[in-house]
Design a protein around this motif. Structure first.
Motif, PDB file in Angstrom:
ATOM      1  N   UNK A  76      -4.749 -59.627  93.100  1.00 34.64           N
ATOM      2  CA  UNK A  76      -4.923 -58.204  93.400  1.00 34.64           C
ATOM      3  C   UNK A  76      -3.746 -57.413  92.835  1.00 34.64           C
ATOM      4  N   UNK A  77      -3.927 -56.103  92.767  1.00 39.27           N
ATOM      5  CA  UNK A  77      -2.846 -55.176  92.453  1.00 39.27           C
ATOM      6  C   UNK A  77      -2.417 -54.506  93.753  1.00 39.27           C
ATOM      7  N   UNK A  78      -1.143 -54.099  93.844  1.00 41.12           N
ATOM      8  CA  UNK A  78      -0.608 -53.412  95.015  1.00 41.12           C
ATOM      9  C   UNK A  78      -0.282 -51.981  94.615  1.00 41.12           C
ATOM     10  N   UNK A  79      -0.672 -51.020  95.458  1.00 35.13           N
ATOM     11  CA  UNK A  79      -0.460 -49.605  95.166  1.00 35.13           C
ATOM     12  C   UNK A  79       0.963 -49.194  95.542  1.00 35.13           C
ATOM     13  N   UNK A  80       1.674 -48.545  94.610  1.00 36.61           N
ATOM     14  CA  UNK A  80       3.002 -47.982  94.877  1.00 36.61           C
ATOM     15  C   UNK A  80       2.953 -46.503  94.501  1.00 36.61           C
ATOM     16  N   UNK A  81       3.873 -45.728  95.041  1.00 33.86           N
ATOM     17  CA  UNK A  81       3.868 -44.297  94.757  1.00 33.86           C
ATOM     18  C   UNK A  81       5.275 -43.807  94.453  1.00 33.86           C
ATOM     19  N   UNK A  82       5.402 -42.677  93.728  1.00 35.28           N
ATOM     20  CA  UNK A  82       6.715 -42.110  93.456  1.00 35.28           C
ATOM     21  C   UNK A  82       7.392 -41.652  94.743  1.00 35.28           C
ATOM     22  N   UNK A  83       8.719 -41.541  94.702  1.00 31.68           N
ATOM     23  CA  UNK A  83       9.444 -41.097  95.887  1.00 31.68           C
ATOM     24  C   UNK A  83       9.065 -39.674  96.242  1.00 31.68           C
ATOM     25  N   UNK A  84       8.869 -39.428  97.524  1.00 36.40           N
ATOM     26  CA  UNK A  84       8.551 -38.081  97.969  1.00 36.40           C
ATOM     27  C   UNK A  84       9.807 -37.233  97.895  1.00 36.40           C
ATOM     28  N   UNK A  85       9.634 -35.965  97.612  1.00 40.99           N
ATOM     29  CA  UNK A  85      10.760 -35.053  97.576  1.00 40.99           C
ATOM     30  C   UNK A  85      11.418 -34.959  96.216  1.00 40.99           C
ATOM     31  N   UNK A  86      10.994 -35.764  95.240  1.00 44.02           N
ATOM     32  CA  UNK A  86      11.560 -35.671  93.907  1.00 44.02           C
ATOM     33  C   UNK A  86      10.891 -34.506  93.207  1.00 44.02           C
ATOM     34  N   UNK A  87      11.675 -33.493  92.875  1.00 45.43           N
ATOM     35  CA  UNK A  87      11.133 -32.310  92.209  1.00 45.43           C
ATOM     36  C   UNK A  87      11.159 -32.560  90.707  1.00 45.43           C
ATOM     37  N   UNK A 114       0.192 -56.454 103.456  1.00 44.90           N
ATOM     38  CA  UNK A 114      -0.300 -55.136 103.048  1.00 44.90           C
ATOM     39  C   UNK A 114      -1.651 -54.852 103.681  1.00 44.90           C
ATOM     40  N   UNK A 115      -1.857 -53.590 104.031  1.00 44.01           N
ATOM     41  CA  UNK A 115      -3.156 -53.133 104.509  1.00 44.01           C
ATOM     42  C   UNK A 115      -4.141 -53.188 103.353  1.00 44.01           C
ATOM     43  N   UNK A 116      -5.386 -53.364 103.653  1.00 39.43           N
ATOM     44  CA  UNK A 116      -6.414 -53.538 102.632  1.00 39.43           C
ATOM     45  C   UNK A 116      -6.545 -52.314 101.717  1.00 39.43           C
ATOM     46  N   UNK A 117      -6.199 -51.122 102.213  1.00 45.49           N
ATOM     47  CA  UNK A 117      -6.294 -49.909 101.396  1.00 45.49           C
ATOM     48  C   UNK A 117      -5.184 -49.817 100.357  1.00 45.49           C
ATOM     49  N   UNK A 118      -4.148 -50.641 100.474  1.00 41.10           N
ATOM     50  CA  UNK A 118      -3.064 -50.669  99.493  1.00 41.10           C
ATOM     51  C   UNK A 118      -3.346 -51.657  98.357  1.00 41.10           C
ATOM     52  N   UNK A 119      -4.488 -52.333  98.413  1.00 41.49           N
ATOM     53  CA  UNK A 119      -4.803 -53.374  97.443  1.00 41.49           C
ATOM     54  C   UNK A 119      -5.970 -52.965  96.554  1.00 41.49           C
ATOM     55  N   UNK A 120      -5.967 -53.472  95.329  1.00 41.99           N
ATOM     56  CA  UNK A 120      -7.023 -53.204  94.361  1.00 41.99           C
ATOM     57  C   UNK A 120      -7.371 -54.528  93.691  1.00 41.99           C
ATOM     58  N   UNK A 121      -8.645 -54.817  93.579  1.00 42.36           N
ATOM     59  CA  UNK A 121      -9.089 -56.100  93.048  1.00 42.36           C
ATOM     60  C   UNK A 121      -8.741 -56.227  91.567  1.00 42.36           C
ATOM     61  N   UNK A 122      -8.241 -57.390  91.189  1.00 42.19           N
ATOM     62  CA  UNK A 122      -7.927 -57.700  89.794  1.00 42.19           C
ATOM     63  C   UNK A 122      -9.096 -58.466  89.201  1.00 42.19           C
ATOM     64  N   UNK A 123      -9.696 -57.890  88.191  1.00 41.30           N
ATOM     65  CA  UNK A 123     -10.807 -58.543  87.497  1.00 41.30           C
ATOM     66  C   UNK A 123     -10.230 -59.259  86.283  1.00 41.30           C
ATOM     67  N   UNK A 124     -10.187 -60.574  86.326  1.00 38.76           N
ATOM     68  CA  UNK A 124      -9.563 -61.324  85.237  1.00 38.76           C
ATOM     69  C   UNK A 124     -10.448 -61.298  83.999  1.00 38.76           C
ATOM     70  N   UNK A 125      -9.801 -61.124  82.878  1.00 32.56           N
ATOM     71  CA  UNK A 125     -10.483 -61.106  81.599  1.00 32.56           C
ATOM     72  C   UNK A 125      -9.529 -61.759  80.603  1.00 32.56           C
ATOM     73  N   UNK A 126      -9.922 -62.867  80.022  1.00 34.17           N
ATOM     74  CA  UNK A 126      -9.034 -63.604  79.137  1.00 34.17           C
ATOM     75  C   UNK A 126      -8.800 -62.890  77.810  1.00 34.17           C
ATOM     76  N   UNK A 127      -9.620 -61.919  77.478  1.00 36.89           N
ATOM     77  CA  UNK A 127      -9.472 -61.252  76.191  1.00 36.89           C
ATOM     78  C   UNK A 127      -8.483 -60.092  76.228  1.00 36.89           C
ATOM     79  N   UNK A 128      -8.130 -59.593  77.407  1.00 33.67           N
ATOM     80  CA  UNK A 128      -7.203 -58.466  77.417  1.00 33.67           C
ATOM     81  C   UNK A 128      -5.771 -58.939  77.618  1.00 33.67           C
ATOM     82  N   UNK A 129      -4.868 -58.194  77.036  1.00 37.40           N
ATOM     83  CA  UNK A 129      -3.444 -58.501  77.133  1.00 37.40           C
ATOM     84  C   UNK A 129      -2.793 -57.351  77.872  1.00 37.40           C
ATOM     85  N   UNK A 130      -2.015 -57.685  78.903  1.00 33.40           N
ATOM     86  CA  UNK A 130      -1.380 -56.635  79.698  1.00 33.40           C
ATOM     87  C   UNK A 130      -0.013 -56.319  79.121  1.00 33.40           C
ATOM     88  N   UNK A 131       0.255 -55.035  78.909  1.00 30.62           N
ATOM     89  CA  UNK A 131       1.568 -54.576  78.488  1.00 30.62           C
ATOM     90  C   UNK A 131       2.349 -54.290  79.763  1.00 30.62           C
TER      91      UNK A 131
END
Length: 140
Positions: free
Chosen positions: A17-28, A70-87
């Motif tokens: 799975x992927x885990x959701x992160x967010x930018x710091x609050x209050x950063x203008x 992690x709560x389930x709403x912070x997670x995103x399913x990873x669909x594996x694909x052997x043809x793609x390369x992650x940068x």
């Protein structure tokens, strides 16, 4: 009649799975307030299910200070694909799973004409984003 628009999420132990992160609050950013855009990091492996809505995740050593459940709403399913390369470029995360957004480069300048004045706008490239994700900001 109440219609539930939530999707039924459930992950298997050993799935990735992927885990959701967010930018710091209050950063203008150039005086602009707004909703920060979330990012997903990973993929990480699910170690076990904790209760009905939480999962324990195998995190790398550089995220040792982060709680690994992690709560389930912070997670995103990873669909594996052997043809793609992650940068993959690792983010500098804080202990509360946030990262700082900073401008790195001004790509373009242009003037926007209103009724009786011209506002100077710049196209800004951000630290953890590509040039396609650049945003337009007021020059001041």
């Amino acid at each position: 009649m109440l219609i539930s628009r939530r999707r039924n999420l459930e992950f298997a132990v050993g799935a990735h799975i992927f885990v959701k992160v967010s930018p710091m609050k209050g950063v203008m950013t150039f005086g602009k307030k707004g909703k920060p855009s979330h990012r997903f990091i990973g993929p990480f492996e699910i170690l076990e299910r904790v209760g009905t809505l939480a999962y324990r995740v195998a995190l790398p050593p550089n995220l040792a200070g982060v709680h690994n459940v992690f709560h389930i709403l912070m997670l995103w399913k990873y669909m594996s694909n052997h043809s793609h390369v992650m940068n993959y470029k690792p983010l500098q995360l804080t202990s509360n799973l946030s990262f700082e957004e900073r401008p790195t480069q001004i790509l373009d300048r242009q003037g926007r004409r209103l009724q009786n004045k011209v506002i100077q706008m710049v196209n800004v490239k951000w630290l953890n984003h590509s040039e396609e994700e650049a945003t337009q900001e007021i020059e001041t």
